[in-house]
Structure formats: C-alpha cells, structure tokens
Design a protein around this motif. Structure first.
Motif, PDB file in Angstrom:
ATOM      1  N   ASN A   1       0.846  -1.194   0.000  1.00  0.00           N
ATOM      2  CA  ASN A   1       0.000   0.000   0.000  1.00  0.00           C
ATOM      3  C   ASN A   1       0.882   1.245   0.000  1.00  0.00           C
ATOM      4  N   PRO A   2       1.612   1.501  -1.108  1.00  0.00           N
ATOM      5  CA  PRO A   2       2.611   2.591  -1.120  1.00  0.00           C
ATOM      6  C   PRO A   2       2.027   3.978  -0.927  1.00  0.00           C
ATOM      7  N   GLN A   3       0.740   4.158  -1.260  1.00  0.00           N
ATOM      8  CA  GLN A   3       0.165   5.505  -1.127  1.00  0.00           C
ATOM      9  C   GLN A   3       0.116   5.975   0.322  1.00  0.00           C
ATOM     10  N   VAL A   4       0.128   5.020   1.263  1.00  0.00           N
ATOM     11  CA  VAL A   4       0.115   5.427   2.663  1.00  0.00           C
ATOM     12  C   VAL A   4       1.385   6.189   3.023  1.00  0.00           C
ATOM     13  N   CYS A   5       2.456   5.958   2.259  1.00  0.00           N
ATOM     14  CA  CYS A   5       3.744   6.612   2.529  1.00  0.00           C
ATOM     15  C   CYS A   5       3.737   8.089   2.147  1.00  0.00           C
ATOM     16  N   ASP A   6       2.690   8.532   1.470  1.00  0.00           N
ATOM     17  CA  ASP A   6       2.602   9.946   1.105  1.00  0.00           C
ATOM     18  C   ASP A   6       2.391  10.831   2.326  1.00  0.00           C
ATOM     19  N   SER A   7       1.901  10.247   3.406  1.00  0.00           N
ATOM     20  CA  SER A   7       1.652  11.010   4.623  1.00  0.00           C
ATOM     21  C   SER A   7       2.950  11.192   5.407  1.00  0.00           C
ATOM     22  N   HIS A   8       3.097  12.342   6.047  1.00  0.00           N
ATOM     23  CA  HIS A   8       4.317  12.617   6.813  1.00  0.00           C
ATOM     24  C   HIS A   8       4.443  11.710   8.025  1.00  0.00           C
ATOM     25  N   ASP A   9       3.309  11.214   8.548  1.00  0.00           N
ATOM     26  CA  ASP A   9       3.350  10.330   9.715  1.00  0.00           C
ATOM     27  C   ASP A   9       2.970   8.904   9.329  1.00  0.00           C
ATOM     28  N   TYR A  10       3.429   8.485   8.146  1.00  0.00           N
ATOM     29  CA  TYR A  10       2.992   7.191   7.632  1.00  0.00           C
ATOM     30  C   TYR A  10       3.459   6.015   8.489  1.00  0.00           C
ATOM     31  N   GLN A  11       4.606   6.149   9.161  1.00  0.00           N
ATOM     32  CA  GLN A  11       5.066   5.063  10.022  1.00  0.00           C
ATOM     33  C   GLN A  11       4.086   4.831  11.170  1.00  0.00           C
ATOM     34  N   GLN A  12       3.602   5.913  11.741  1.00  0.00           N
ATOM     35  CA  GLN A  12       2.580   5.797  12.791  1.00  0.00           C
ATOM     36  C   GLN A  12       1.349   5.079  12.247  1.00  0.00           C
ATOM     37  N   THR A  13       0.945   5.453  11.040  1.00  0.00           N
ATOM     38  CA  THR A  13      -0.229   4.835  10.420  1.00  0.00           C
ATOM     39  C   THR A  13      -0.022   3.344  10.203  1.00  0.00           C
ATOM     40  N   LEU A  14       1.149   2.966   9.714  1.00  0.00           N
ATOM     41  CA  LEU A  14       1.426   1.546   9.462  1.00  0.00           C
ATOM     42  C   LEU A  14       1.375   0.726  10.742  1.00  0.00           C
ATOM     43  N   TRP A  15       1.982   1.246  11.811  1.00  0.00           N
ATOM     44  CA  TRP A  15       1.961   0.507  13.073  1.00  0.00           C
ATOM     45  C   TRP A  15       0.552   0.469  13.657  1.00  0.00           C
ATOM     46  N   ASP A  16      -0.212   1.536  13.472  1.00  0.00           N
ATOM     47  CA  ASP A  16      -1.627   1.509  13.890  1.00  0.00           C
ATOM     48  C   ASP A  16      -2.380   0.405  13.148  1.00  0.00           C
ATOM     49  N   HIS A  17      -2.143   0.313  11.844  1.00  0.00           N
ATOM     50  CA  HIS A  17      -2.817  -0.706  11.038  1.00  0.00           C
ATOM     51  C   HIS A  17      -2.406  -2.116  11.471  1.00  0.00           C
ATOM     52  N   LEU A  18      -1.119  -2.305  11.759  1.00  0.00           N
ATOM     53  CA  LEU A  18      -0.653  -3.610  12.220  1.00  0.00           C
ATOM     54  C   LEU A  18      -1.325  -3.989  13.543  1.00  0.00           C
ATOM     55  N   TYR A  19      -1.435  -3.026  14.428  1.00  0.00           N
ATOM     56  CA  TYR A  19      -2.094  -3.244  15.721  1.00  0.00           C
ATOM     57  C   TYR A  19      -3.549  -3.696  15.529  1.00  0.00           C
ATOM     58  N   LEU A  20      -4.237  -3.043  14.602  1.00  0.00           N
ATOM     59  CA  LEU A  20      -5.637  -3.391  14.350  1.00  0.00           C
ATOM     60  C   LEU A  20      -5.752  -4.762  13.694  1.00  0.00           C
ATOM     61  N   MET A  21      -4.861  -5.066  12.759  1.00  0.00           N
ATOM     62  CA  MET A  21      -4.926  -6.365  12.081  1.00  0.00           C
ATOM     63  C   MET A  21      -4.615  -7.519  13.036  1.00  0.00           C
ATOM     64  N   SER A  22      -3.872  -7.229  14.091  1.00  0.00           N
ATOM     65  CA  SER A  22      -3.572  -8.282  15.069  1.00  0.00           C
ATOM     66  C   SER A  22      -4.680  -8.424  16.104  1.00  0.00           C
ATOM     67  N   HIS A  23      -5.762  -7.654  15.913  1.00  0.00           N
ATOM     68  CA  HIS A  23      -6.866  -7.629  16.885  1.00  0.00           C
ATOM     69  C   HIS A  23      -6.347  -7.299  18.281  1.00  0.00           C
ATOM     70  N   LYS A  24      -5.302  -6.449  18.313  1.00  0.00           N
ATOM     71  CA  LYS A  24      -4.676  -5.967  19.557  1.00  0.00           C
ATOM     72  C   LYS A  24      -4.008  -7.098  20.342  1.00  0.00           C
ATOM     73  N   GLN A  25      -3.687  -8.186  19.656  1.00  0.00           N
ATOM     74  CA  GLN A  25      -3.132  -9.359  20.334  1.00  0.00           C
ATOM     75  C   GLN A  25      -1.622  -9.493  20.171  1.00  0.00           C
ATOM     76  N   LEU A  26      -1.004  -8.648  19.360  1.00  0.00           N
ATOM     77  CA  LEU A  26       0.432  -8.773  19.116  1.00  0.00           C
ATOM     78  C   LEU A  26       1.210  -8.176  20.290  1.00  0.00           C
ATOM     79  N   ASP A  27       1.890  -9.031  21.027  1.00  0.00           N
ATOM     80  CA  ASP A  27       2.606  -8.613  22.233  1.00  0.00           C
ATOM     81  C   ASP A  27       4.045  -8.258  21.875  1.00  0.00           C
TER      82      ASP A  27
END
Length: 202
Positions: free
Chosen positions: A55-81
């Motif tokens: 999803n390269p378009q997400v990198c257009d945002s200045h805070d895209y790293q925050q967005t990616l980690w937020d997305h990972l957190y959601l995809m893990s259903h908040k279970q990734l320790d």
C-alpha cells in the motif's frame, strides 16, 4: 454455496484492513503466535516493510510510520505482544465511522427551498414583529424577493396571489398583503431568465 476445492472470499473471515490483502493478515496471525517477544518484533518489522510495498500511497503522509503501526495493531486484533515503537492507543479511531448527517428534509424547510434559508429566517422574524413602518418595509422587500425567486426558479405560479398566499402561510397568517393596494416592483424577465439558466448549469 460451498464447492469442495474452491475457496471463495465470501466464505473467509472478513479482512480488518482490505487494502493490504489476506496474505499480510495471515503473516500477522503468524507473528501473534510466535513464542518470544524478540521473534514477534522481528516479524512485525518484516510485516511493516511488506505493508509499505502493498500500500505505497500510505507513505505519502508525513506520519505514515505511525499509520502503518496503527494498522498492524488493528490487524492483530490488539493481540500482538511487542514493544510498540509508536503509541497505538488511539489506533481504533481509524475504524470509527462518522455520525450520519441529517437529511436536509429533516429540518422541515424543504418546502421553502426555492425561497432560500434567508427568507425562511425573515418569515420567522415577521411573525413576531409589531405593526408599523419597519414591518411594512420588510414585508415590501420580502414580497418582492419572493416573486423574484419564483421567477428565477420557475417554481409554479409567479403571480401576485401566489406570493400573497405563501407569505401568509409561512408567517402563520400574521402577514396579509392587500393586493388591491400593494404594488410589486417590475421584474426584468430577461435578467430573470438569464439567472435561471445560470442556476441550471450549476
């Protein structure tokens, strides 16, 4: 319909973030199940790199790293320790839906749309104004504007009786025009027709 040997998306669990695809979410499931925090962290960084490519378009945002980690957190259903490199406490706001907007008809003013919001406010003001020269002048201005609006919008009849009837109706009978003495301003039909054409183009 279930057909042996065929795997349809409609039969699978709904994706949390469809833009990354099912393979990424499978990788997240693997990461959640790894036995040590170090392994989970290494896997998480690998997944983030894959997410950037998916999803390269997400990198257009200045805070895209925050967005990616937020997305990972959601995809893990908040279970990734893991020790999250970014604060993901507000990640769920991404999935929140905006409140539905009220339909314009719900404000009860749709029947007056050809007169517009300002005239609607004037009708309300006329209901409470005391008799006198000030109210008479506002009635004159309002009635003439109503007639111009009817001509511009081509909304039914534009005759004087229509204006008088509407003005009385929308002021709850407080304002009654005596058509035998009230004089409307002359309307330039050429200008009105041009205005009507301009509104239709919008």
């Amino acid at each position: 319909m279930n057909i042996k040997g065929l795997d349809y998306n409609t039969q699978r669990e709904k994706l949390v973030m469809p833009e990354y695809g099912r393979e990424i979410e499978k990788m997240v499931e693997v990461a959640v199940g790894l036995p040590t925090k170090e392994e989970r962290m290494r896997c998480a960084h690998s997944i983030i790199r894959q997410m950037e490519m998916k999803n390269p378009q997400v990198c257009d945002s200045h805070d895209y790293q925050q967005t990616l980690w937020d997305h990972l957190y959601l995809m893990s259903h908040k279970q990734l320790d893991i020790d999250w490199p970014y604060d993901v406490s507000e990640a769920e706001k991404i999935l929140s839906k905006p409140q539905p907007m009220a339909h314009p008809k719900n404000d009860g003013q749709a029947r007056l749309r050809h007169y517009g919001h300002l005239l609607t406010e004037v009708f309300e003001k006329l209901k409470t104004m005391p008799e006198g020269a000030e109210r008479d002048e506002l009635v004159r201005i309002t009635a003439n504007q109503m007639k111009r609006d009817l001509v511009t919008w081509g909304h039914g009849s534009m005759d004087d009786e229509k204006v008088a009837d509407d003005l009385a109706r929308f002021t709850d009978g407080k304002i009654q025009i005596d058509l035998s003495s009230f004089r409307f301003e002359r309307i330039d039909m050429a200008v009105a027709n041009e205005s009507k054409r301009n509104k239709k183009r919008k």
